[in-house]
Design an enzyme around this catalytic site. Sequence first.
Site: not given
Ligand SMILES: C[S@@+](CC[C@H](N)C(=O)[O-])C[C@H]1O[C@@H](n2cnc3c(N)ncnc32)[C@H](O)[C@@H]1O
Length: 250
Positions: A77, A102, A137, A159, A229-232
Amino acid sequence: MSMIQKGSCDKSAQGSFSTANSSLSKDRLYGRHRGHPLRDRQKRLLADYLPRIKFPIERVQNPFTAFGKKPQALWLEIGFGGGEHSLAQYQNHPEIGYITCEVFENGICSLLSSLLKEEKNEIDALVPDMIRVWNEDARILIRELPKESINKIFLLFPDPWPKARHAKRRFVQPERLPLLHRILSPKGHWHIASDDPTYQEWVKKTMENQPYFKNILQTDKRPKNWPSTRYEQKAYKAGRYPIFWIFEKL
Ligand SMILES: C[S@@+](CC[C@H](N)C(=O)[O-])C[C@H]1O[C@@H](n2cnc3c(N)ncnc32)[C@H](O)[C@@H]1O
């Protein structure tokens, strides 16, 4: 939830990849590393528990050996946020080795806190056998994991970077498709969800007419076995409607 192993990973080998990958930070895909200041409990989770549950990078070439028991398959994930989806998948599929990535510290603390549950002491707490957290990352792992080692990839509400000048920061990119294709096993699946209209169009455009994946699902109703998920939830509250896709490796 099975919890057997103690001290599963070797701290000494960690960190070297962060330095070696400093070039990635120039084209970072994520926003903040930290939101609210961390409370003492969160600091302890990061200092004492994370190093033990962290995906051991020295095992990246043999990722099946990174777990307390041999997994039947590996799932990955990218950007787990608060970890709701990771936790549910890990609990529902005890045979799977779950690698979840994350960089946002407050989110990492949420997942670690849910995994630790009733255990009080972060130093001695048992480490679950079948989930490993990568707090750097995700692209580092994607680059290093062996060919055909991953059975499913999840990218949920990435994002959106809606401004055109930030389009290069979107995780879904034409040049990333061969990299994900390489690590997926034959007919492996890539799940994507997004509530952002710009990103939805971007996914549709990027994923049409390419030789790596075929679209096997596109729906505005989240499939039953696909945890929320929370963002959903945030999207529905704000009146936005997600699209859920599954792409299968060609
Ligand atoms: C908008 S949030 C969505 C979180 C979760 N998937 C949800 O649906 O609630 C996107 C997350 O992806 C993480 N993220 C973005 N690019 C990443 C990367 N290259 N590696 C790890 N995490 C990353 C960001 O830190 C952020 O917390």
